[in-house]
Structures are given as C-alpha cells and as structure tokens.
Design a protein around this motif. Structure first.
Motif, PDB file in Angstrom:
ATOM      1  N   LEU A 161     -16.043  -1.751  -3.705  1.00  0.00           N
ATOM      2  CA  LEU A 161     -16.116  -3.149  -4.146  1.00  0.00           C
ATOM      3  C   LEU A 161     -14.787  -3.521  -4.784  1.00  0.00           C
ATOM      4  O   LEU A 161     -14.329  -2.858  -5.713  1.00  0.00           O
ATOM      5  CB  LEU A 161     -17.251  -3.330  -5.156  1.00  0.00           C
ATOM      6  CG  LEU A 161     -17.449  -4.737  -5.730  1.00  0.00           C
ATOM      7  CD1 LEU A 161     -17.907  -5.704  -4.631  1.00  0.00           C
ATOM      8  CD2 LEU A 161     -18.463  -4.712  -6.876  1.00  0.00           C
ATOM      9  N   LYS A 162     -14.162  -4.570  -4.276  1.00  0.00           N
ATOM     10  CA  LYS A 162     -12.886  -5.000  -4.833  1.00  0.00           C
ATOM     11  C   LYS A 162     -13.124  -5.839  -6.084  1.00  0.00           C
ATOM     12  O   LYS A 162     -13.948  -6.749  -6.079  1.00  0.00           O
ATOM     13  CB  LYS A 162     -12.104  -5.817  -3.802  1.00  0.00           C
ATOM     14  CG  LYS A 162     -11.605  -4.991  -2.620  1.00  0.00           C
ATOM     15  CD  LYS A 162     -10.727  -5.819  -1.698  1.00  0.00           C
ATOM     16  CE  LYS A 162     -10.197  -4.962  -0.556  1.00  0.00           C
ATOM     17  NZ  LYS A 162      -9.304  -5.722   0.359  1.00  0.00           N
ATOM     18  N   PRO A 163     -12.398  -5.537  -7.146  1.00  0.00           N
ATOM     19  CA  PRO A 163     -12.564  -6.334  -8.369  1.00  0.00           C
ATOM     20  C   PRO A 163     -11.977  -7.730  -8.183  1.00  0.00           C
ATOM     21  O   PRO A 163     -11.049  -7.937  -7.405  1.00  0.00           O
ATOM     22  CB  PRO A 163     -11.783  -5.541  -9.417  1.00  0.00           C
ATOM     23  CG  PRO A 163     -10.752  -4.797  -8.628  1.00  0.00           C
ATOM     24  CD  PRO A 163     -11.400  -4.470  -7.311  1.00  0.00           C
ATOM     25  N   ARG A 164     -12.518  -8.680  -8.930  1.00  0.00           N
ATOM     26  CA  ARG A 164     -11.990 -10.048  -8.903  1.00  0.00           C
ATOM     27  C   ARG A 164     -10.970 -10.275 -10.002  1.00  0.00           C
ATOM     28  O   ARG A 164     -10.325 -11.328 -10.053  1.00  0.00           O
ATOM     29  CB  ARG A 164     -13.140 -11.048  -9.031  1.00  0.00           C
ATOM     30  CG  ARG A 164     -14.152 -10.937  -7.903  1.00  0.00           C
ATOM     31  CD  ARG A 164     -15.258 -11.956  -8.056  1.00  0.00           C
ATOM     32  NE  ARG A 164     -16.337 -11.727  -7.110  1.00  0.00           N
ATOM     33  CZ  ARG A 164     -17.473 -12.407  -7.088  1.00  0.00           C
ATOM     34  NH1 ARG A 164     -17.693 -13.353  -8.001  1.00  0.00           N
ATOM     35  NH2 ARG A 164     -18.407 -12.141  -6.202  1.00  0.00           N
ATOM     36  N   GLY A 165     -10.851  -9.310 -10.882  1.00  0.00           N
ATOM     37  CA  GLY A 165      -9.869  -9.385 -11.951  1.00  0.00           C
ATOM     38  C   GLY A 165      -9.714  -8.035 -12.593  1.00  0.00           C
ATOM     39  O   GLY A 165     -10.589  -7.174 -12.485  1.00  0.00           O
ATOM     40  N   GLY A 166      -8.585  -7.814 -13.257  1.00  0.00           N
ATOM     41  CA  GLY A 166      -8.344  -6.538 -13.906  1.00  0.00           C
ATOM     42  C   GLY A 166      -7.644  -5.556 -12.987  1.00  0.00           C
ATOM     43  O   GLY A 166      -7.230  -5.893 -11.878  1.00  0.00           O
ATOM     44  N   ARG A 167      -7.532  -4.325 -13.481  1.00  0.00           N
ATOM     45  CA  ARG A 167      -6.792  -3.292 -12.747  1.00  0.00           C
ATOM     46  C   ARG A 167      -7.581  -1.992 -12.686  1.00  0.00           C
ATOM     47  O   ARG A 167      -8.384  -1.696 -13.562  1.00  0.00           O
ATOM     48  CB  ARG A 167      -5.455  -3.007 -13.429  1.00  0.00           C
ATOM     49  CG  ARG A 167      -4.509  -4.189 -13.562  1.00  0.00           C
ATOM     50  CD  ARG A 167      -3.206  -3.737 -14.218  1.00  0.00           C
ATOM     51  NE  ARG A 167      -3.433  -3.150 -15.541  1.00  0.00           N
ATOM     52  CZ  ARG A 167      -2.562  -2.347 -16.162  1.00  0.00           C
ATOM     53  NH1 ARG A 167      -1.429  -2.016 -15.580  1.00  0.00           N
ATOM     54  NH2 ARG A 167      -2.840  -1.876 -17.371  1.00  0.00           N
TER      55      ARG A 167
END
Length: 259
Positions: free
Chosen positions: A65-71
């Motif tokens: 799952l790709k994050p929408r924010g952060g690292r």
C-alpha cells in the motif's frame, strides 16, 4: 513530524515510518500521521483495537500500500512508494496473515521459494543451512509435504522462507491466528529466536498480552496514530493500558523473574 535525530552511539533504526498517512480508495484515512521506528535486534509489537491501522502499517512498510503522505526509510534510505519486490530487495520480508504454505509442495520447495531473487547457489545453500538450524522442525520435515504439518509447524516454514533473503526486518501479521495456546507459545518462541539470530521483527498480533511478553518495544495504536509507546514490560505493567487494550489486569510478575 520529522524523525528525531539518533543519539550518538545509538544504532540507527533499520525501519522508520515517518509521519505516514495512508488509506484505501476513497475511504477515510486509516493512518493519520503515524511514526514508528524498528531498531536493530528488537521485536517491536503493534497493539490496539480493531480498526486502529495495525495491519495497514505492515502493508505500507512492505510496499503493498503506497502512503499518501510521510516517508518510509530502510537503513536510512528513503524507499517511499516502492513496490513489494523493491521493498524485499531493500531488506523487508512480509509474512502475511493466515497460512501461506503451498500444501502440495514439500517443505524444501516452500522454503526455497523465498530465495527466488537469489542467483548465487552457494549463498542459497548457506541460507538453507541457517534456517534449518534456526527452525529444527523445518530441517526434520524437509522432504515432507507441507500440508502434512501442523499449523504451528507450517508457520515455522513461513518464517524460514521469509529469512532466505537475509532480511533486515521481518513483518509478521497475526502469526498466532487460528492456533491453540500451546502452539502459539511455540510460534512466539520462534519469533524470539529470529530476533536473537539478528533479524528485527515488526509484529502485529491479536493476542496483545502474549505478543508484548515476547517484544522488546510496544506501540499502542488508536485512530491511526501511536497513542503510547515504550518498553514492552512497561506497557504490560500499566493498569490503565491493560484494561483498555490488553483485556484485563496486568500479569503478576513471576517469582523466578521470567516472563
């Protein structure tokens, strides 16, 4: 929120999720500014109520799952947004919830699937020897069909398969699901063996108290954020946390000092 600088002399964390926001489709965010670190040589356990985002953390970390924010950082390198194969190459192995062995294949065939990205036969042989020694039942049942093994033995096959690429961190999602208490104890003993053999573990587990008894560090998640974190024994001993998240009173310390 940026990650805090690592104090001088303290090993840098192997895995960092820094201020991560993530969700599914058009639904509301599941993770809302979550920050978690996994230091070397530790088992970090995520606990919390259903819907807190525990399994979503693992999916972000493994690239499902790709994050929408952060690292997402692995070994200090930014790998945010990379897919599962790239995350595996970066040093993260994900053991999914439930049983994932191929029942009609032998234990050996199942384990060797974990080495499909390796090309060096000598290296593969070294890893085979390592996992067979680490999980004796894997060596003992090497040529048997995996479907003939008990649930706990199959879980050890999954652990062995995940270690074939010598990952820095293994992500475990509900390893005790569907297992009886005796088998659960065996599985957690094997989690500790992985840690003691040099592999860090990020663990999500429905049996929160049992998981914290194995873990070095605990993070309590609620509403997509880390509500509280600290040494696992400290969380186990907190009466309020025990009542809210662990299903009852804190366990009494044993006279022998063993957990």
């Amino acid at each position: 929120m940026a990650s805090e600088p690592t104090p001088e002399g303290t090993p840098a964390p192997l895995l960092v999720l820094d201020d991560v926001h993530a969700g599914y489709g058009r639904a509301a965010m599941v993770l809302r500014g979550l920050t978690i670190e996994v230091p070397p040589g530790t088992v970090v356990c995520l606990v919390g109520p259903n819907g807190a985002g525990k399994s979503t953390v693992l999916k972000v970390a493994s690239g499902l799952l790709k994050p929408r924010g952060g690292r997402v950082l692995v070994g200090g390198r930014d790998v945010t947004g990379q897919g599962p194969q790239q995350m595996l190459a970066s040093g993260l192995a994900h053991v999914l919830q439930g049983h994932s062995v191929f029942r009609e294949m032998t234990v050996a065939e199942n384990v060797l699937l974990g080495a499909y990205t390796l090309r060096d036969k000598e290296r593969i042989a070294e890893r085979v020897e390592f996992v067979r020694n680490l999980f004796p039942v894997v060596g003992e049942r090497w040529k048997q069909l995996a479907g003939l093994l008990s649930g706990g033995q199959q879980k050890q096959v999954e652990f062995a398969r995940s270690l074939m690429v010598d990952p820095a961190v293994v992500l475990l999602d509900e390893p005790s699901m569907g297992l009886d208490p005796k088998t659960t104890a065996t599985v957690f003993a094997q989690v500790a063996r992985m840690r003691d053999a040099g592999t860090a573990v990020l663990l999500v587990e429905q049996n929160a108290r049992r998981a914290l008894e194995t873990a070095d560090l605990g993070c309590v998640l609620d509403l997509g954020r880390v509500h509280i974190s600290g040494p696992a024994p400290q969380l186990l001993a907190d009466p309020q946390l025990s009542e809210l998240y662990l299903g009852g009173r804190p366990a009494e310390p044993s006279l022998s000092g063993e957990g």
